[in-house]
Design an enzyme around this catalytic site. Structure first.
Site, PDB file in Angstrom:
ATOM      1  N   HIS A   1      -9.794  -0.217   1.478  1.00  0.00           N
ATOM      2  CA  HIS A   1      -8.683  -0.992   1.262  1.00  0.00           C
ATOM      3  C   HIS A   1      -8.932  -2.547   1.421  1.00  0.00           C
ATOM      4  CE1 HIS A   1      -5.702   2.557   2.325  1.00  0.00           C
ATOM      5  NE2 HIS A   1      -6.741   2.643   1.480  1.00  0.00           N
TER       6      HIS A   1
ATOM      7  N   GLU B   1       2.021   1.338  -6.753  1.00  0.00           N
ATOM      8  CA  GLU B   1       3.168   0.559  -7.242  1.00  0.00           C
ATOM      9  C   GLU B   1       2.753  -0.410  -8.129  1.00  0.00           C
ATOM     10  OE1 GLU B   1       5.558   0.282  -2.930  1.00  0.00           O
ATOM     11  OE2 GLU B   1       4.972  -1.362  -3.740  1.00  0.00           O
TER      12      GLU B   1
END
Length: 475
Positions: free
Chosen positions: A256, A349
């Protein structure tokens, strides 16, 4: 979960008294195991139906949205013989079941409607345009991002930490020399490459990469760093650090990093840093990870950044509550900053990024943990900015473009999302801030790390070992 045989019905009620005393105390369970225990006997082991209807056919008696599914699980449908499981299954576990059902339904839908997987010599037919996929550069290793210089040179980053140059359609045999050391372990590497808006005058090239501390005997802590420099011949020169986080905020692990860059019309530089696998960091304004940042082009902090006067906050933060944003582009017409980010298992998202807002991770999510356990039952809160849309199952979005060319006129100003896990290129049509249509342009050609507009008006996609472009079928 709409009907149940009598033996199963009686068994479920016998379980309730024990569950009432223990459900709140026990850790959340794997949604797959909960489904197998309470649902599979009626709806089938694969959700394809049995004594109760299929959950993956796309046909719903009481509604198939998240709220309707949660209500069915919690309260049951007594008129059809289905008991409620609200006393047996916690709210977090109900949310996990909803994610699991949506995940399986999405996979089933994908199997029923396969997307084009065009080879080099075939034409694919889409909703709005037909196209061919043409390879333009081969011989690459995990290309990550692409930038087109006005003089015709093309810059391509490779995850392993190398910057490549394409000149007159030919890949230079040697990578650019002089780049800093890049930690390419796990999801780390050399990420985005973006030209300064005034590149023709100043020659600045911006790079994001995973930067490892060298102060530890083994693999040091890592964080996303931004630099700029110039290309002279095949050498990186004039390097300047634009953003490097305080070393005490660097994190161990290889997940990440974010690493996308975008300039707005006023030459402010926006960039993403993922939460580095530390969920709670995304909500902590004293840490850089899990945020979208904003700086001047030379690294100075703008005086109107939202948290500049917040004690202890990282002054470059523009928005927070992000998991792993790997798509970041300004809309050429509206000026909105569009972003997409990886969710956990489900819940990728698509967002419009606004000044100072909280985008929720991990306080609210439409996904669950990779092991099938829920993260939270919360998907929305008044103080959290909701996504424009989300994907379940996950597609693992990586790369975002808003088409600006004229070769595909019906695609003008629409969003294109490339993905890793789903190996898809998607087209999204947006109206009044809502996604009104999605189309899988193609899939199955491998993992896609980026999609970009080319100077020739075509769309370019970065596959595992090559760069390809979409050309109109009639040409």
């Amino acid at each position: 979960m709409r009907s149940m045989t009598l033996p199963r019905l009686l068994a479920s009620f016998l379980l309730v008294p024990a569950a009432l005393t223990t459900a709140a105390e026990q850790p959340a369970r794997d949604a797959r195991k909960i489904y197998a225990e309470f649902c599979a006997s009626c709806h089938g082991a694969n959700m394809e139906g049995g004594s109760a209807p299929s959950l993956v056919s796309g046909q719903w008696r009481y509604g198939g949205d998240d709220a309707a599914l949660s209500t069915s699980i919690r309260n049951g449908r007594p008129q059809n013989g289905m008991p409620g499981f609200g006393a047996t299954v916690s709210e977090k576990e109900i949310r996990g079941l909803v994610v699991f059902i949506n995940e399986q339904a999405g996979q089933a839908s994908s199997r029923r409607t396969p997307a084009p997987s065009p080879s080099a010599d075939t034409v694919a037919t889409g909703k709005l345009h037909s196209f061919r996929v043409e390879t333009v550069v081969s011989g690459l290793r995990e290309p990550y991002a692409i930038a087109f210089q006005p003089d015709g040179l093309v810059l391509i980053t490779e995850k392993r930490g190398t910057l490549r140059v394409v000149e007159k359609g030919v890949l230079r045999p040697e990578p650019v020399s002089g780049l800093p050391a890049v930690d390419s372990g796990g999801q780390g590497g050399l990420f985005d490459v973006v030209l300064h808006p005034d590149f023709a005058r100043n020659g600045w090239i911006y790079l994001a990469f995973s930067d490892q501390l060298k102060t530890e005997p083994n693999r040091g802590a890592v964080m996303t760093t931004l630099i700029r420099g110039r290309l002279k011949g095949n050498t990186w020169t004039d390097q300047q650090i634009i953003f490097r986080a305080p070393e005490e905020t660097f994190r161990h692990g290889g997940n990440h990093f974010g690493g996308r860059l975008a300039f707005d019309k006023n030459n402010f530089l926006f960039f993403s840093i993922g939460e580095r696998g530390n969920q709670v960091d995304a909500q902590n304004l004293t840490l850089p990870n899990g945020k979208i940042h904003r700086l001047h082009d030379d690294g100075r902090v703008p005086v109107d950044n939202p948290f500049l006067k917040t004690p202890g906050a990282i002054p470059s933060i523009w928005s927070y509550g992000h998991r792993n944003p790997q798509g970041l582009r300004f809309h050429p017409v509206t000026g909105e900053l569009w972003e997409h980010e990886h969710g956990p298992r489900g819940g990728d998202e698509l967002n419009i990024i606004q000044r100072g807002l909280n985008y929720g991770w991990p306080l609210a999510t439409f996904g669950m943990n990779y092991n099938g356990t829920p993260i939270t039952d919360v998907t929305a809160r008044p103080d959290i900015q909701p996504p424009i849309t989300y994907w379940l199952p996950s597609i693992a979005p990586c790369g975002l473009a808003i088409y600006t060319g004229d070769r595909f006129p019906k695609w003008k100003n629409q969003l294109f999302v490339s993905s890793l896990a789903a190996q898809e290129l998607r087209r999204l049509e947006v109206k009044d801030g809502k996604v009104i249509d999605q189309e899988i342009i193609f899939k199955g050609l491998g993992r896609l790390r980026d999609v970009a507009n080319g100077p020739d008006g075509l769309l370019y996609v970065l596959l595992q070992d090559r760069v390809a472009r979409l050309a109109p079928a009639a040409e």
